[in-house]
Design a protein around this motif. Structure first.
Motif, PDB file in Angstrom:
ATOM      1  N   ASP A 102       0.863  -1.169   0.000  1.00 56.28           N
ATOM      2  CA  ASP A 102       0.000   0.000   0.000  1.00 56.28           C
ATOM      3  C   ASP A 102       0.904   1.224   0.000  1.00 56.28           C
ATOM      4  O   ASP A 102       1.670   1.419   0.944  1.00 56.28           O
ATOM      5  N   ASP A 116       0.505   4.162   0.748  1.00 58.51           N
ATOM      6  CA  ASP A 116       0.330   5.051   1.887  1.00 58.51           C
ATOM      7  C   ASP A 116       1.015   4.548   3.158  1.00 58.51           C
ATOM      8  O   ASP A 116       1.240   5.318   4.082  1.00 58.51           O
ATOM      9  N   THR A 117       1.344   3.253   3.201  1.00 59.34           N
ATOM     10  CA  THR A 117       1.948   2.700   4.414  1.00 59.34           C
ATOM     11  C   THR A 117       3.379   2.205   4.203  1.00 59.34           C
ATOM     12  O   THR A 117       3.944   1.569   5.100  1.00 59.34           O
ATOM     13  N   ARG A 164       5.911   3.366   6.978  1.00 57.20           N
ATOM     14  CA  ARG A 164       5.679   2.702   8.265  1.00 57.20           C
ATOM     15  C   ARG A 164       6.064   1.232   8.188  1.00 57.20           C
ATOM     16  O   ARG A 164       6.658   0.688   9.115  1.00 57.20           O
ATOM     17  N   ASP A 165       5.746   0.577   7.074  1.00 56.41           N
ATOM     18  CA  ASP A 165       6.094  -0.832   6.919  1.00 56.41           C
ATOM     19  C   ASP A 165       7.611  -1.028   6.871  1.00 56.41           C
ATOM     20  O   ASP A 165       8.130  -1.990   7.437  1.00 56.41           O
ATOM     21  N   TYR A 210       6.300   5.868  15.666  1.00 55.18           N
ATOM     22  CA  TYR A 210       5.634   5.303  14.487  1.00 55.18           C
ATOM     23  C   TYR A 210       4.388   4.504  14.849  1.00 55.18           C
ATOM     24  O   TYR A 210       3.879   3.736  14.038  1.00 55.18           O
TER      25      TYR A 210
END
Length: 107
Positions: A23, A25-26, A29-30, A85
């Motif tokens: 994704d 958008d992530t 963070r991932d 995070y």
């Protein structure tokens, strides 16, 4: 009409996308989650090695003190980064299926 190799490839790509759960958008963070997972694994390995060396009597008191302080600071930094995070330590523990979890659970 039989499905050819092209349709098999399309199904394979769909399955790969589903497994990776990409994704845009992530992604950040991932990536942070992956890096922190590796750092936490290394931190736990260093901690266990230090405990083993202390139990064996391989370290001076000064070395024991420095290693203890370093590990405590590293653990604090890990907690700060997880907070930044919006991750928990459980989020970093990858499920390896029948092998169990990547990181040992603290009891």
């Amino acid at each position: 009409m039989a499905a050819g190799p092209a349709s098999g490839k399309a199904n394979g790509n769909a399955n790969l996308h589903q497994r990776l759960a990409t994704d845009p958008d992530t992604v950040e963070r991932d990536l942070i989650k992956l890096v922190l997972t590796i750092v936490e694994l290394l931190r736990q390995l260093m901690e266990r090695t230090a405990i083993h060396r202390v139990d064996q009597g391989d370290l001076s008191e000064d070395q024991e003190e420095r290693i203890g302080m370093t590990l405590m600071i590293l653990q604090d930094r890990m907690e700060e980064l997880c907070d930044r995070y919006d991750l928990t330590m459980d989020d970093l523990n990858l499920d390896l299926g029948p092998l169990g979890s990547l990181l040992p659970r603290d009891n």
